[in-house]
Motif scaffolding. Structure first.
Motif, PDB file in Angstrom:
ATOM      1  N   THR A  75      23.677 -34.446 -53.283  1.00 51.71           N
ATOM      2  CA  THR A  75      23.368 -33.037 -53.538  1.00 51.71           C
ATOM      3  C   THR A  75      21.984 -32.701 -52.996  1.00 51.71           C
ATOM      4  OG1 THR A  75      22.477 -33.672 -55.694  1.00 51.71           O
ATOM      5  CG2 THR A  75      24.767 -32.917 -55.636  1.00 51.71           C
ATOM      6  N   GLN A  76      21.698 -31.406 -52.947  1.00 52.86           N
ATOM      7  CA  GLN A  76      20.365 -30.934 -52.599  1.00 52.86           C
ATOM      8  C   GLN A  76      19.576 -30.669 -53.877  1.00 52.86           C
ATOM      9  OE1 GLN A  76      20.831 -27.547 -50.027  1.00 52.86           O
ATOM     10  NE2 GLN A  76      21.954 -28.698 -48.468  1.00 52.86           N
ATOM     11  N   TRP A  77      18.281 -30.473 -53.712  1.00 56.61           N
ATOM     12  CA  TRP A  77      17.412 -30.260 -54.871  1.00 56.61           C
ATOM     13  C   TRP A  77      17.887 -29.031 -55.667  1.00 56.61           C
ATOM     14  CZ3 TRP A  77      14.014 -32.932 -57.521  1.00 56.61           C
ATOM     15  CH2 TRP A  77      13.190 -32.261 -58.445  1.00 56.61           C
ATOM     16  N   GLY A  78      17.976 -29.197 -56.989  1.00 61.51           N
ATOM     17  CA  GLY A  78      18.396 -28.092 -57.842  1.00 61.51           C
ATOM     18  C   GLY A  78      19.893 -27.991 -58.043  1.00 61.51           C
ATOM     19  N   GLN A  79      20.644 -28.919 -57.452  1.00 59.21           N
ATOM     20  CA  GLN A  79      22.101 -28.893 -57.588  1.00 59.21           C
ATOM     21  C   GLN A  79      22.579 -30.011 -58.508  1.00 59.21           C
ATOM     22  OE1 GLN A  79      23.628 -29.257 -53.581  1.00 59.21           O
ATOM     23  NE2 GLN A  79      23.218 -27.110 -53.092  1.00 59.21           N
ATOM     24  N   TYR A 101      41.920 -31.246 -63.322  1.00 61.09           N
ATOM     25  CA  TYR A 101      40.461 -31.110 -63.217  1.00 61.09           C
ATOM     26  C   TYR A 101      40.014 -31.127 -61.763  1.00 61.09           C
ATOM     27  CZ  TYR A 101      39.942 -36.207 -62.357  1.00 61.09           C
ATOM     28  OH  TYR A 101      39.997 -37.468 -61.831  1.00 61.09           O
ATOM     29  N   SER A 102      38.784 -30.659 -61.541  1.00 63.72           N
ATOM     30  CA  SER A 102      38.156 -30.663 -60.217  1.00 63.72           C
ATOM     31  C   SER A 102      36.649 -30.811 -60.408  1.00 63.72           C
ATOM     32  CB  SER A 102      38.442 -29.361 -59.453  1.00 63.72           C
ATOM     33  OG  SER A 102      39.804 -29.231 -59.127  1.00 63.72           O
ATOM     34  N   TYR A 103      35.993 -31.174 -59.322  1.00 63.45           N
ATOM     35  CA  TYR A 103      34.532 -31.274 -59.331  1.00 63.45           C
ATOM     36  C   TYR A 103      33.932 -30.032 -58.664  1.00 63.45           C
ATOM     37  CZ  TYR A 103      35.072 -36.193 -60.597  1.00 63.45           C
ATOM     38  OH  TYR A 103      35.402 -37.362 -61.237  1.00 63.45           O
ATOM     39  N   TYR A 104      32.770 -29.616 -59.179  1.00 65.69           N
ATOM     40  CA  TYR A 104      32.083 -28.433 -58.663  1.00 65.69           C
ATOM     41  C   TYR A 104      30.593 -28.748 -58.486  1.00 65.69           C
ATOM     42  CZ  TYR A 104      36.276 -26.060 -60.408  1.00 65.69           C
ATOM     43  OH  TYR A 104      37.565 -25.673 -60.642  1.00 65.69           O
ATOM     44  N   VAL A 105      30.025 -28.212 -57.424  1.00 65.87           N
ATOM     45  CA  VAL A 105      28.573 -28.256 -57.251  1.00 65.87           C
ATOM     46  C   VAL A 105      28.010 -26.959 -57.828  1.00 65.87           C
ATOM     47  CG1 VAL A 105      26.663 -28.403 -55.608  1.00 65.87           C
ATOM     48  CG2 VAL A 105      28.789 -29.636 -55.161  1.00 65.87           C
ATOM     49  N   VAL A 106      27.022 -27.085 -58.729  1.00 64.61           N
ATOM     50  CA  VAL A 106      26.477 -25.909 -59.408  1.00 64.61           C
ATOM     51  C   VAL A 106      24.954 -25.908 -59.297  1.00 64.61           C
ATOM     52  CG1 VAL A 106      28.404 -25.794 -61.032  1.00 64.61           C
ATOM     53  CG2 VAL A 106      26.346 -27.085 -61.653  1.00 64.61           C
ATOM     54  N   ASP A 107      24.364 -24.729 -59.567  1.00 64.35           N
ATOM     55  CA  ASP A 107      22.907 -24.637 -59.631  1.00 64.35           C
ATOM     56  C   ASP A 107      22.442 -24.845 -61.074  1.00 64.35           C
ATOM     57  OD1 ASP A 107      23.411 -22.272 -60.966  1.00 64.35           O
ATOM     58  OD2 ASP A 107      22.913 -20.978 -59.267  1.00 64.35           O
ATOM     59  N   ASP A 108      21.180 -24.540 -61.337  1.00 56.83           N
ATOM     60  CA  ASP A 108      20.626 -24.800 -62.665  1.00 56.83           C
ATOM     61  C   ASP A 108      21.292 -23.977 -63.762  1.00 56.83           C
ATOM     62  OD1 ASP A 108      18.893 -26.636 -61.607  1.00 56.83           O
ATOM     63  OD2 ASP A 108      17.267 -25.190 -61.324  1.00 56.83           O
ATOM     64  N   GLN A 109      21.874 -22.829 -63.387  1.00 56.27           N
ATOM     65  CA  GLN A 109      22.571 -21.977 -64.360  1.00 56.27           C
ATOM     66  C   GLN A 109      24.079 -22.218 -64.375  1.00 56.27           C
ATOM     67  OE1 GLN A 109      19.972 -20.437 -62.321  1.00 56.27           O
ATOM     68  NE2 GLN A 109      18.724 -20.999 -64.109  1.00 56.27           N
ATOM     69  N   LYS A 110      24.494 -23.288 -63.740  1.00 58.77           N
ATOM     70  CA  LYS A 110      25.915 -23.641 -63.614  1.00 58.77           C
ATOM     71  C   LYS A 110      26.716 -22.613 -62.826  1.00 58.77           C
ATOM     72  CE  LYS A 110      27.037 -26.870 -67.353  1.00 58.77           C
ATOM     73  NZ  LYS A 110      27.981 -27.134 -68.471  1.00 58.77           N
ATOM     74  N   ASN A 111      26.066 -21.884 -61.935  1.00 58.41           N
ATOM     75  CA  ASN A 111      26.781 -21.025 -60.998  1.00 58.41           C
ATOM     76  C   ASN A 111      27.377 -21.912 -59.909  1.00 58.41           C
ATOM     77  OD1 ASN A 111      26.003 -18.462 -62.184  1.00 58.41           O
ATOM     78  ND2 ASN A 111      23.953 -18.871 -61.387  1.00 58.41           N
ATOM     79  N   VAL A 112      28.623 -21.678 -59.589  1.00 55.52           N
ATOM     80  CA  VAL A 112      29.315 -22.528 -58.631  1.00 55.52           C
ATOM     81  C   VAL A 112      28.799 -22.268 -57.217  1.00 55.52           C
ATOM     82  CG1 VAL A 112      31.549 -23.123 -57.619  1.00 55.52           C
ATOM     83  CG2 VAL A 112      31.388 -22.654 -60.067  1.00 55.52           C
TER      84      VAL A 112
END
Length: 967
Positions: free
Chosen positions: A26-30, A77-88
Motif C-alpha cells: 500500500t501507499q502511505w495512509g492506506q 467477502y472481498s478486500y478493499y484498499v481504504v484511506d484513514d476514514q475507511k473511504n474505498v
C-alpha cells in the motif's frame, strides 16, 4: 443476586477463530479492509468491515486480521484498499470470495485463510465468452465435493491441515489436477504420489492433507495430468507457504492460490459489419441469419470470434444518412435492415415470394442501397404481417417477448409511429407529445387506438429480429465462436432514449473527439453528452439495462471510445467541427488563476482574433465583400463576426444562403473552411455556464491569435495548456471512470474490450488494467509517441491487435494510398532498403497478418477485407472501395459489401487453409481442438511470446533484396 442456574441448560456456542492473511503493498495512509455479506464483515458496508494490520515477512508486506465466528460459518467477502476514514480507494476485481469454515472444526481452533489480491483480469475466465463458448466443455464437469469441505481429520498436535484451492477454467475431459511439492504428503515432486484435487464447482479445485509442522516452509506447484498421459506443470517459481508453528499458530490453513499459472490463452477472430456480408439468400444487405454462414467460415479459418459493428436501429432520418451505425434511434431495438423476409412465415403466398425474388435481384448491387433495401423490406414485411398478425400476436412466444421487453419496446413503437406521423424524429416538433410521459405512452399503444396495427407492426418486426439473431447467436456458441458486439458511445439527439430520458442527456451539447490521427480538425459526432450526475442517482440503470439487452445475443463487446467514460470531448450545440471543445468533466482555468499569471484581456483571448491582414491573406481581393457580409470593424483594422454569423452553424447557414442567391460565386467549401478558421482563432474558450472559467483551445499554438502574443504570455499559455491536458485532470478522470465503468462491467458477464485510440490520458491504461478491460492496438496508430508503427511482438497480453479497423483504410488501401509511410514500413518493419511494391501483394499481407497472430495479444482480430487480400483473385476491386468509414466526413455513406458470397468463401478451402495455417502456427487456440490446450489459461503472462522467423519472397523482384524476416 443472579441465579446462574438459569443458564445451565444453554449449550455453549462452538466458535472458531478465523484469520485473514494477504500480501499487498500500500501507499502511505492506506489500509486494507475485509468486507463481506455477514454482519461481522459489515453486511456490505465497507466502513463496518474488518480493518487489517500490516506486518513484514521477509521482503513482503502482509496484512492480517482475525475474528471469531461459529463453526459452519459462511460469507462472501472481498478486500478493499481504504484511506484513514475507511473511504474505498480500490477494490478487488473478479468474483466475490466465499468463506466457508469447514464443518467439524473443534471449538477454539484457528482457521487461517491465505489469499492473493484479485485483479480485474482474474474474472476473465468467468466471462460468457470463455465460460459459455470457448471453455464450455470444462464448465459441464460434475462436482466431486462441496466447496470448503475438509476430508481429513486433525488428529495430531504436530500437524496442520492444509487445504489447497486453485482456479482452472480450461481443462480437458479426463484431466485431473494435482498438487506436488517438497513434503512427503505432496509426493516429493512426483505427480503420482501428489495430492489429487477434487472439483468443487465454478472452476475451483480443492483438496486437503495433514502436513507435519516440521515440513514448513512448504514448496509446491499445481499441475495437470491427462488420461492420455499428458502432463503440464504450472510455470513460474515454486509457490511457498509458511505458517506459525507455535501453539498459537493455525490448525487449518486454506490456501486460495488464485489462477493456475499457465501459458496465456490466445485466440483469433474476424471483423465484418453486418451490412457488408453477402449471401445467396439476402435481400440487399447481410442479414442476421447469414451470421451462421460467417460462423462456419470462421471455424474453417481457425477463428474463435466474430466481431460486428453496432446493429441497433438507426432510422432517424429514414434515408441513407441512417447508414451510420453509431447513431442509434434506440439503444435497445434491432435494425429492421437485417431482417430475413423469407423467415417471417412458413406460408408466404407465391406473389409475395416472387416479389422477394425480384427484390433480391434488384438490390444485389456492388454496395448497399440503404434507402431501397429499407423501403422494400418494410413494404414486404407489412404485407406478410397483414396476413398473419392475428396468429402471431396471439401466440405465447410473442406474448412472452412483449412482456419481457415492454419497458423499451412500447416507447420504441410509439416513437416510430410519431416519427412517421409528424414526418420528423425531432421530438421537440411533436406538440403535446414532445414531453414523454407514461400516461401518454399507454394511450399511444392502447389496443383501442386507431393506429394500433402500426404499433403492433413495430413489435412484430422486433420480435422476428430477436428470433433470427437469437438463432444465430446460439449457433455461434455451439460452434465455439464468440459473437462480439459494439457499444456506441452516443445516441442520436432525436432518439427514443432522449425522448424518454431527457434528464440523462445534456441536450445543448454535442459529443466528439479532439484532433487526432483520424481528423486534424477533430470530430463532431452530433450526440448529446451524458449527464453522469443524473445517471448515478439510480446507479446507471439505463446503462445496465442496455448491457443486459446486449448480453441476450453477444458474449463479448467493444466499448466504443472508452475514453468517453473518463472524460468526453464536449462541443457546443452550434459547433459543426470538433476543434473548439473542452473535456467534461475537467478542472478549468479560473479567472483568478489567470489573473495571478498576469493574464487579463479575456475578450481578446476568448473571442475570434481577426485583423484586416488575415482577411486579405485568406480572401484576397474578395476580402471586403466577405467582411461586409460577415464582419463588423469594431476598431481600426480589427473585426468581429456579426451576431447572425458568429458560430459555425450560423456561418454555414448564411454562406449557403448567399451562394444560393448568387451573391457569392466562389467555392462554398473553401469559403466555409476559411471562415471557420477565423471563428476558431482563439486561445481560450469561455465556459458558457460560468463566465469566469476558461479552457485552452486545442492546438492553440497553431492560431494566429496565439502567435501575436508576447513571448512571456506564450510561455504562460504553453505551461497552462500542458497542465490542463496532461496533468491536472488525471485524478478527476480516474475517479469518473471508476464510477461509470464498473456499472457497465457488472451489468453482464460479457467479455469487455475498450477502444482506447486517440489522445490517451495517463490514467486510462492503469484503470483498464485494474478493471480487467482489454485494450486495442492498431499497428499504424501506435500508442507510443516515439514510434511510427506499433510493434506487435511487444504488445501487452490484455489487448486486441489488428492491422486495421472500420475507422481507417484497409491494409491494402493504406499501402497503396501513402507512399511515404509504405516505404517507411518496408524499411523499419520488414527490414528492406529496396523499393516496396506499389500494390499490397499477398506476400506483404501474409507478413503483416503473421506479425499479428504471433503477438502476445489475447486476441488478433482481422477485418475480412484484409484476410481476402491473401489471394489475388479477391483484390480486383479498387482498394479504396473496401473502406468502411471515413471519419473526416460526418455524412459518410456506410455501404461497403463484400463482393463474394459467404457460400463461395466456404467453398474456397485454399483460403481457409492459408488462414488456419497462420492461426495454428502461432499456437493460438482454434475451434475444433479435440481437447483443451494443456497448460493454457486466460491470465496475463509473465513473459512475452517470441515468434519464429520465416523467409518469404516477393514476386518479380531481385531475390537478394526482397526476402522478408517474419518476426
Amino acid at each position: 443476586m443472579v441465579n446462574l442456574g438459569l443458564f445451565s441448560e444453554i449449550k455453549p456456542v462452538v466458535s472458531v477463530n478465523v484469520r485473514f492473511r494477504i500480501p499487498y503493498y500500500t501507499q502511505w495512509g492506506q489500509s486494507l479492509v475485509v468486507g463481506g455479506s455477514e454482519p461481522v464483515l459489515g453486511s456490505g458496508n465497507v466502513k463496518k468491515g474488518l480493518l487489517l494490520t500490516p506486518f513484514h515477512e521477509g521482503d513482503e508486506l502482509i496484512w492480517g486480521g482475525s475474528l471469531t465466528v461459529p463453526t459452519g460459518f459462511q460469507s462472501e467477502y472481498s478486500y478493499y484498499v481504504v484511506d484513514d476514514q475507511k473511504n474505498v480507494l480500490r477494490w478487488e476485481g473478479g468474483n466475490k470470495r466465499k468463506l466457508v469454515v469447514p464443518e467439524g472444526v473443534e471449538n477454539g481452533k484457528v482457521v487461517e485463510f491465505h489469499d492473493l489480491w484479485q485483479n480485474g483480469s482474474d474474472s476473465l475466465p468467468f466471462k460468457s465468452a470463455f465460460k459459455n463458448v470457448i471453455f464450455r466443455k470444462s464448465s459441464s464437469l460434475a462436482i466431486e465435493k462441496r466447496l470448503g469441505a475438509i476430508q481429513n481429520k486433525l488428529d495430531r498436535d504436530d500437524s496442520v491441515i492444509v487445504q489447497f484451492k486453485i482456479c482452472c477454467p480450461n481443462i480437458a475431459e479426463g484431466t485431473s489436477i494435482y498438487v506436488i511439492g517438497s513434503s512427503l504428503e505432496l509426493g516429493k515432486w512426483k505427480v503420482h504420489d501428489g495430492l489429487k484435487l477434487n472439483y468443487s464447482g465454478e472452476s475451483v479445485w480443492e483438496g486437503d492433507c495433514l502436513i507435519p509442522k516440521a515440513a514448513f516452509p512448504l514448496k509446491y506447484k499445481y499441475c495437470k495430468y491427462g488420461k492420455n498421459g499428458n502432463f503440464s506443470l504450472e510455470y513460474g517459481s515454486n509457490r511457498e507457504v509458511t505458517v506459525d508453528i507455535s501453539a498459537s499458530g493455525p490448525n487449518y490453513v486454506v490456501l486460495s492460490d488464485g489462477m493456475m499459472r499457465e501459458m496465456p490463452w490466445r485466440g483469433a477472430g474476424v471483423a465484418i459489419p453486418m451490412f457488408s456480408v453477402r449471401s445467396e439468400d439476402d435481400v440487399g444487405v447481410g442479414e442476421f441469419v447469414d451470421l451462421k454462414l460467417v460462423v462456419d467460415w470462421a471455424v474453417d479459418s481457425g477463428f474463435h470470434l466474430l466481431q460486428l459493428l453496432p446493429i441497433n436501429d438507426t432510422s432517424v432520418h429514414k434515408m441513407w444518412w441512417d447508414s451510420y451505425p453509431y447513431s442509434s434511434l434506440s439503444v435497445f431495438a434491432l435494425h429492421p435492415l437485417y431482417l430475413r423476409l423469407q423467415r417471417l412465415s412458413e406460408n408466404i403466398p407465391d406473389d409475395i415470394n416472387q416479389e422477394i425474388q425480384r427484390a433480391k435481384k434488384d438490390l444485389d448491387g456492388k454496395n448497399v442501397d440503404y434507402d431501397g433495401t429499407m423501403t422494400t423490406k418494410l413494404s414486404i414485411a407489412k404485407k406478410i404481417f397483414d396476413l398473419e398478425k392475428d396468429s402471431i400476436l396471439n401466440s405465447d412466444s410473442f406474448k412472452n417477448f412483449l412482456s419481457k421487453n415492454e419497458e423499451w419496446l412500447k416507447p420504441y413503437a410509439a416513437f416510430c409511429f410519431l416519427r412517421d406521423f409528424f414526418e420528423t424524429s425531432d421530438h421537440s416538433q411533436w406538440g403535446t407529445f414532445s414531453q414523454f410521459s407514461k400516461a401518454k405512452l399507454e394511450k399511444l399503444v392502447s389496443e383501442n387506438s386507431f393506429h394500433y396495427d402500426i404499433i403492433c407492426f413495430h413489435y412484430y418486426i422486433q420480435y422476428h429480429l430477436h428470433l433470427q439473431l437469437s438463432e444465430a447467436a446460439e449457433y455461434a456458441k455451439e460452434k465455439g465462436v464468440v459473437l462480439k458486439g459494439d457499444l456506441p458511445i452516443g445516441v442520436d439527439k432525436n432518439s427514443v432514449d432522449t425522448w424518454v430520458y431527457p434528464n440523462l442527456f445534456r441536450m445543448n451539447t454535442s459529443t466528439g473527439a479532439p484532433p487526432d490521427y483520424f481528423d486534424k480538425n477533430g470530430q463532431n459526432w452530433g450526440f448529446p453528452t451524458y449527464n453522469w450526475e443524473e445517471m448515478s442517482k439510480d446507479n446507471y440503470a439505463w446503462w445496465r439495462a442496455r448491457l443486459s439487452q446486449m448480453a441476450n445475443y453477444f458474449t463479448a463487446y467493444r466499448i466504443d471510445h472508452i475514453l468517453g467514460f473518463f472524460r468526453i470531448w464536449e462541443l457546443p450545440a452550434h459547433a459543426m467541427t470538433g476543434l473548439v471543445g473542452k473535456f467534461r468533466p475537467s478542472i478549468p482555468l479560473s479567472q483568478v488563476e489567470l489573473e495571478k499569471e498576469g493574464i487579463w484581456d479575456f475578450d481578446r483571448l476568448s473571442k475570434p482574433y481577426i485583423r484586416q491582414e488575415f482577411l486579405q491573406e485568406k480572401f484576397g481581393p474578395l476580402w471586403t465583400v466577405i467582411a461586409s457580409y460577415f464582419m463588423n470593424e469594431f476598431k481600426k483594422n480589427h473585426y468581429e463576426f456579426k451576431d447572425d454569423c458568429n458560430t459555425e452553424k450560423k456561418i454555414a447557414a448564411k454562406l449557403k444562403s448567399l451562394v444560393e442567391k448568387k451573391l457569392l460565386l466562389e467555392n462554398e467549401d473553401k469559403l466555409r473552411r476559411d471562415l471557420f478558421d477565423l471563428v476558431q482563432n482563439i486561445v481560450l474558450i469561455r465556459d458558457p455556464e460560468d463566465a469566469k472559467s476558461f479552457y485552452p483551445r486545442f492546438n492553440q499554438e497553431d492560431t494566429s491569435s496565439f502567435k501575436d502574443l508576447d513571448e512571456n504570455s506564450k510561455n504562460i499559455f504553453r505551461r497552462l495548456y500542458y497542465d490542463y491536458y496532461f496533468h491536472r485532470q488525471e485524478t478527476l478522470w480516474r475517479q469518473n471512470a471508476m464510477k461509470t465503468l464498473p456499472a457497465l462491467l457488472n451489468s453482464s458477464d460479457m467479455l469487455a474490450c475498450g477502444e482506447d485510440l486517440g489522445l490517451i490520458p495517463s490514467c486510462v491504461h492503469p484503470v483498464m488494467q485494474e478493471l480487467g478491460l482489454i485494450g486495442l492496438r492498431i499497428q499504424r496508430m501506435p500508442s507510443e509517441a516515439d514510434l511510427e508503427f506499433g510493434i506487435p511482438s511487444q504488445y501487452d497480453y490484455m489487448t486486441v491487435c489488428a492491422p486495421s479497423c472500420h475507422d481507417c483504410s484497409t491494409l491494402r488501401a493504406w499501402w497503396e494510398e501513402d507512399e511515404d509511410r509504405r516505404r517507411s514500413f518496408f524499411k523499419t518493419m520488414i527490414g528492406s532498403d529496396s523499393l516496396p511494391p506499389e500494390k499490397c501483394v499477398p506476400e506483404i499481407v501474409h507478413f503483416v497478418l503473421r506479425q499479428h497472430v504471433e503477438s502476445p495479444s489475447m486476441w488478433a482480430i482481422f477485418p475480412l477485407q484484409d484476410l481476402l487480400a491473401l489471394k489475388e483473385e479477391y483484390t480486383t476491386r479498387p482498394a479504396t472501395e473496401e473502406t468502411i468509414n471515413d471519419p473526416t466526413n460526418p455524412k459518410h455513406y456506410w455501404r461497403f459489401r463484400v463482393h463474394v458470397t459467404m457460400e463461395s468463401l466456404l467453398k474456397d478451402t485454399d483460403l481457409t487453409t492459408k488462414i488456419k495455417g497462420l492461426v495454428c502456427s502461432s499456437a493460438r487456440s482454434y475451434p475444433g481442438q479435440e481437447e483443451a490446450q494443456p497448460g493454457v489459461a486466460v491470465v496475463p503472462p509473465k513473459q512475452q511470446i517470441a515468434g519464429e522467423q520465416e523467409k518469404i519472397r516477393l514476386p518479380n523482384q531481385d531475390p537478394k533484396i526482397t526476402s522478408i524476416a517474419v518476426l
